[in-house]
Design a protein around this motif. Structure first.
Motif, mmCIF file in Angstrom:
data_model
loop_
_atom_site.group_PDB
_atom_site.id
_atom_site.type_symbol
_atom_site.label_atom_id
_atom_site.label_comp_id
_atom_site.label_asym_id
_atom_site.label_seq_id
_atom_site.Cartn_x
_atom_site.Cartn_y
_atom_site.Cartn_z
ATOM 1 N N ALA A 45 0.690 -1.232 0.086
ATOM 2 C CA ALA A 45 0.069 -0.020 -0.021
ATOM 3 C C ALA A 45 0.947 1.347 0.031
ATOM 4 O O ALA A 45 0.539 2.423 -0.511
ATOM 5 C CB ALA A 45 -1.031 -0.208 1.291
ATOM 6 N N GLU A 57 -2.357 -5.967 -5.874
ATOM 7 C CA GLU A 57 -3.222 -5.305 -4.997
ATOM 8 C C GLU A 57 -2.507 -5.136 -3.520
ATOM 9 O O GLU A 57 -2.006 -6.120 -2.938
ATOM 10 C CB GLU A 57 -4.405 -6.298 -4.962
ATOM 11 C CG GLU A 57 -5.271 -6.250 -6.258
ATOM 12 C CD GLU A 57 -4.719 -7.153 -7.291
ATOM 13 O OE1 GLU A 57 -3.620 -7.929 -6.937
ATOM 14 O OE2 GLU A 57 -5.185 -7.275 -8.491
ATOM 15 N N ALA A 58 -3.148 -4.192 -2.960
ATOM 16 C CA ALA A 58 -2.623 -3.808 -1.244
ATOM 17 C C ALA A 58 -3.726 -4.600 -0.573
ATOM 18 O O ALA A 58 -4.283 -4.185 0.207
ATOM 19 C CB ALA A 58 -2.581 -2.606 -1.136
ATOM 20 N N ASP A 59 -3.722 -5.982 -0.671
ATOM 21 C CA ASP A 59 -4.381 -6.801 -0.041
ATOM 22 C C ASP A 59 -3.990 -8.221 0.365
ATOM 23 O O ASP A 59 -2.592 -8.457 -0.192
ATOM 24 C CB ASP A 59 -5.856 -7.128 -0.578
ATOM 25 C CG ASP A 59 -5.723 -7.700 -1.893
ATOM 26 O OD1 ASP A 59 -4.789 -8.167 -2.206
ATOM 27 O OD2 ASP A 59 -6.905 -7.665 -2.787
ATOM 28 N N ASP A 241 -7.945 -3.766 -0.760
ATOM 29 C CA ASP A 241 -7.216 -2.856 -1.807
ATOM 30 C C ASP A 241 -7.818 -1.751 -2.229
ATOM 31 O O ASP A 241 -7.334 -0.548 -2.117
ATOM 32 C CB ASP A 241 -6.908 -3.881 -3.029
ATOM 33 C CG ASP A 241 -6.047 -3.000 -4.034
ATOM 34 O OD1 ASP A 241 -4.867 -2.475 -3.926
ATOM 35 O OD2 ASP A 241 -6.769 -2.769 -5.068
#
Length: 296
Positions: A45, A57-59, A241
């Motif tokens: 992120a 993705e920031a997940d 995300d």
């Protein structure tokens, strides 16, 4: 009477298992696995906030893909599977027999532990798929998954009510996490007496900021889900995300996204600290355990 005695003995044996050394190790391993995931999510992120990210993705799925792409990535993924399975087992034992810490027998805490257990089981299954398939083929962005599930539930009878209720509950849980973090409630589970003054300050800072960031993200995700129910539009639902990326669209711009990302990163670091200093069952309820030993 015999049935009652048998039930009491079974509960006692179950509690012994829940408070055993093996379960303590499982909790610490699980917390380390949680730490790895949140540190990677936070780093991804942060990269996105600065205009990078490499398309990831920031997940959790982005974090898992990042691990899989490393040298010996599949070995690392299986290690993560073991950690997540340990986390799920620990939470299941809490749901079944209560937590060793004060207030652990409250039904709300048991229900929360059961929900966390189910969550980590789902995440663990996703990582297993990635480890078996290899690379990034076994993972899927949380955003599309959230939209798909929301769209399905919206078509059910009373689907809008269910989606709205879920969003509202998630938002409330986020508020509770935020408040408890700011009040430093997490410290009651830690052996702060074994920390130096400087270490205690560092751990407290990580717990407060990291927990608050998780709470804020949970509130935002819950509100997006609630909005999807109100507008009857699954496209309004967002995964981790997309929720984080939406912070960059606020007047604060990318700075808010970066702040949230650093908060999640700090929560990951706090998870490692909790794994190190979390109270063992024998420290939490010595009198109760002593009474149990004397009764035997």
């Amino acid at each position: 009477m015999a049935i009652d005695e048998g039930g009491a003995q079974a509960k006692t044996r179950g509690q012994s298992v829940a408070d055993s050394r093996a379960m303590e190790v499982a909790s610490r391993v699980g917390l380390c696995a949680r730490g790895v995931i949140y540190v990677l999510v936070g780093l991804l992120a942060v990269r996105i906030g600065f205009g990078g990210g490499g398309g990831k993705e920031a997940d959790r799925s982005g974090a898992v893909r990042t691990i899989g792409e490393q040298p010996y990535g599949r070995v690392l993924l299986w290690a993560l599977v073991a950690g997540l399975a340990a986390m799920a087992l620990w939470r299941l034992s809490e749901a079944a027999f209560g937590q060793a810490t004060a207030g652990g027998d409250k039904w709300t805490r048991r229900l929360g532990s059961l929900g966390l257990a189910m969550f980590y089981i789902v995440v663990c299954i996703g990582v297993v798929q990635t480890a078996l398939v290899g690379g990034s083929a076994g993972t899927r962005a949380s955003d599309q998954t959230s939209k798909d599930y929301t769209a399905r539930v919206l078509q059910w009878p009373f689907g809008r009510v269910l989606v709205g209720a879920f969003g509202a509950v998630l938002a409330v849980v986020g508020v509770v996490i935020l408040i408890r973090s700011l009040m430093r409630k997490f410290e009651k589970n830690l052996r702060t007496d074994r920390m130096s003054r400087r270490t205690r300050r560092i751990v407290a800072t990580l717990g407060v900021i990291g927990g608050a960031a998780c709470g804020v993200v949970a509130v935002a995700t819950g509100l997006f889900t609630l909005l999807a129910a109100v507008r009857f539009d699954a496209g309004q639902a967002k995964g981790l995300d997309e929720t984080l990326r939406s912070f960059a669209d606020t007047p604060a711009g990318p700075a808010l996204l970066i702040a949230a990302a650093l908060g999640l990163l700090m929560f990951g670091l706090y998870s490692f600290c909790e794994a190190r200093w979390r109270k063992a069952p024998e420290h939490d309820a010595p009198a109760e355990q002593s009474a149990n030993r004397n009764a035997r």
